[in-house]
Design an enzyme around this catalytic site. Structure first.
Site, PDB file in Angstrom:
ATOM      1  N   ARG A  95      37.596  45.250  52.447  1.00  0.00           N
ATOM      2  CA  ARG A  95      38.285  44.495  51.287  1.00  0.00           C
ATOM      3  C   ARG A  95      38.742  45.467  50.213  1.00  0.00           C
ATOM      4  O   ARG A  95      37.793  46.356  49.743  1.00  0.00           O
ATOM      5  CB  ARG A  95      37.431  43.471  50.742  1.00  0.00           C
ATOM      6  N   HIS A 139      41.917  43.569  40.457  1.00  0.00           N
ATOM      7  CA  HIS A 139      40.729  43.822  40.147  1.00  0.00           C
ATOM      8  C   HIS A 139      40.542  44.692  38.856  1.00  0.00           C
ATOM      9  O   HIS A 139      40.208  45.649  38.976  1.00  0.00           O
ATOM     10  CB  HIS A 139      40.161  44.731  41.411  1.00  0.00           C
ATOM     11  N   GLU A 184      36.730  38.170  40.109  1.00  0.00           N
ATOM     12  CA  GLU A 184      35.722  38.023  39.061  1.00  0.00           C
ATOM     13  C   GLU A 184      36.511  37.956  37.602  1.00  0.00           C
ATOM     14  O   GLU A 184      36.362  38.592  36.733  1.00  0.00           O
ATOM     15  CB  GLU A 184      34.863  39.242  38.963  1.00  0.00           C
ATOM     16  N   ASN A 312      30.773  36.709  44.766  1.00  0.00           N
ATOM     17  CA  ASN A 312      30.279  37.939  44.495  1.00  0.00           C
ATOM     18  C   ASN A 312      28.830  37.589  43.895  1.00  0.00           C
ATOM     19  O   ASN A 312      28.722  36.741  42.768  1.00  0.00           O
ATOM     20  CB  ASN A 312      30.898  38.712  43.533  1.00  0.00           C
ATOM     21  N   TYR A 314      24.951  39.168  42.523  1.00  0.00           N
ATOM     22  CA  TYR A 314      24.183  40.311  42.382  1.00  0.00           C
ATOM     23  C   TYR A 314      22.647  39.811  41.704  1.00  0.00           C
ATOM     24  O   TYR A 314      21.665  40.560  41.931  1.00  0.00           O
ATOM     25  CB  TYR A 314      24.797  41.091  41.065  1.00  0.00           C
ATOM     26  N   GLU A 385      31.256  40.285  47.610  1.00  0.00           N
ATOM     27  CA  GLU A 385      30.541  41.412  47.204  1.00  0.00           C
ATOM     28  C   GLU A 385      29.074  41.261  47.104  1.00  0.00           C
ATOM     29  O   GLU A 385      28.573  40.010  46.492  1.00  0.00           O
ATOM     30  CB  GLU A 385      30.933  41.958  45.596  1.00  0.00           C
TER      31      GLU A 385
END
Length: 480
Positions: A95, A139, A184, A312, A314, A385
């Site tokens: 990606r 991005h 995002e 994504n 985290y 991600e």
């Protein structure tokens, strides 16, 4: 360019599926991810225009140590070697993002063919190594000329983005199967226009909400533009989502959990997947905006049907209501990114943290995947991600990053738990293939499966990278 791999894997077991370990479903895709400004370098090469990050990096005090993405990992010139590295790891898919100002230097008008040709070469190189290209259109590197004309708070930027999407799809649609519109959009809107922590560095909550809508409108317009050319195009969006927890079961703490979940998650999930903004979040934001930027027909466009959703993940947010006379622990994101709820209290949990000071919470990934599957129309899901920054030490030709290895192991087990619970999770992308320019942190934080010496551009595959390669080879994880 040189990179170093080793057959020795200190502390890492061979991965195994089946009875000896954790097997993933047939067809599950194993990938790694990067972003254009973070790795490409060549910021002024072959007609590339300036982006908001070029400008931001040159503003004193904005980026740690005054770092820029001018050279980064020099991927623009070293992409063939980097693709060879991907092949050594055994990646099914890669990606990457396209730099809008490399393709359209001013964000509109004529195409810079030299810039577009770079991505043609990259995609062809990936194809020659049997690696599936996964293309992200945006991005965070908005052309500076469009920011000067109003940026994402201006409605016209959404139309320009759709035109750019059509240009890239026309050039690469015959050789790229998977497409992501935005990466995002929460970060683009709230870090870029509310807190000013990211480019373009503006600090106005109302503008951040307008930017949110126009990012999502641009997404929908881009989906429609690509579908007009190819009705079967596989296209989605990537959202950064968080598990959220309340400090207690008190009504006030639970209300703050609702508020932060609304701003971080539902403000993006609901319009994209349900075609509407959540009514409670609109009410929470009444003192900031009346949502007058939403026009007739917009929400149908924003909610254009998708082929897939990228997530994504985290960390987790644990939040509560403010307490009188208690100074809350400073949090890694400024409070201005929570318009209407700036007084929210973030709590620390007694768990390990990464070098970014993010709590490590793999269970939150399972929760997030299950929540999306349960609360929204069913779509194939991909973790686009997931990764961690730690302090890496080079010893000869080795970087033995056992903390990162353990992080990936725990989060892949969380992915498997979600699959076992019925979540249609179809793939996983480690963040990141390479150490790179980590936005406002400059080069001080390393997320890569591969260590990059930014002076010599030498690559060293870390222990986590070799371990991940074994996971891919065996299509599963070792027994715990």
């Amino acid at each position: 360019m040189t990179h170093t791999t080793s057959t020795a894997r200190p502390g890492a077991e061979p991965a195994a599926g089946g009875a000896a370990g954790v097997a993933f479903p047939p067809g599950f895709l194993w990938g790694a991810a990067t972003a254009a400004y973070q790795i490409e370098g060549a910021s002024a090469a072959d007609g590339r225009g300036a982006s908001i990050w070029d400008t931001f990096c040159r503003t004193p005090g904005r980026v740690k140590d005054g770092d820029t993405g001018d050279v980064a990992c020099d991927h623009y010139h070293r992409y063939r070697d980097d693709v060879a590295l991907m092949a050594e790891l055994g990646l099914d898919t890669y990606r990457f993002s396209v730099s809008w100002p490399r393709v359209q230097p001013g964000g509109r008008g004529p195409v810079n063919q030299a810039g577009l040709d770079f991505y043609k070469r990259l995609v062809d190189e990936l194809r020659s190594r049997d690696i599936e290209p996964w293309l992200t259109l945006y991005h965070w590197d908005l052309p500076q000329e469009l920011e000067d004309a109003g940026g994402w708070p201006a409605r016209d930027t959404a139309a320009r983005f759709a035109e750019y999407a059509a240009v890239v799809h026309d050039a690469l649609g015959d050789r790229v199967r998977y497409w992501t519109t935005l990466n995002e959009p929460w970060c683009s809107a709230f870090l870029g226009y509310a807190s000013g922590y990211h480019a373009p560095g503006r600090t106005d909550s109302a503008s951040a909400l307008a930017a949110t809508h126009h990012l999502l409108l641009g997404h929908g317009l881009a989906v429609q533009a690509m579908r007009a050319a190819n009705p079967s195009v596989e296209v989605g969006i990537t959202l950064n989502l968080y598990a959220t927890s309340s400090a207690s079961d008190s009504p006030t703490d639970l209300d703050y959990q609702r508020r932060i979940d609304g701003l971080a998650n539902r403000l993006f999930l609901d319009p994209v997947l349900l075609g509407r903004y959540p009514a409670d979040v609109v009410a929470d934001l009444a003192k900031v905006t009346d949502f007058g930027f939403v026009r007739d027909g917009d929400m149908a466009m924003v909610g254009s049907p998708l082929s897939l959703l990228g997530i994504n993940y985290y960390s987790r947010y644990t939040v509560g209501a403010p307490e009188p006379n208690v100074v809350a622990e400073p949090y890694w994101r400024p409070r201005s990114v929570w318009p209407g709820s700036e007084d929210v209290r973030f709590l620390s949990n007694d768990v390990p943290r990464t070098a970014m000071n993010w709590e490590i919470d793999p269970q939150g990934l399972t929760e997030t995947l299950r929540r999306v599957h349960q609360d929204y129309p069913e779509l194939p899901l991909y973790v686009t991600e997931n990764g961690a920054a730690f302090e890496d030490v080079v010893a000869g030709d080795e970087v033995d990053d056992q903390q990162r290895l353990a992080y990936f192991d725990a989060h892949l087990r969380a992915c498997h738990d979600a699959i076992e619970a019925g979540v249609p999770l179809k793939g996983y992308f480690a963040w990141s293939l390479l150490d790179n320019f980590e936005w406002a942190w400059g080069y001080s934080r390393r997320f890569g499966l591969t260590y990059v010496d930014y002076v010599t551009q030498r690559r060293i595959v870390k222990s986590s990278g070799r371990w991940y390669g074994d996971v891919i080879k065996r299509h599963g994880l070792p027994a715990e």
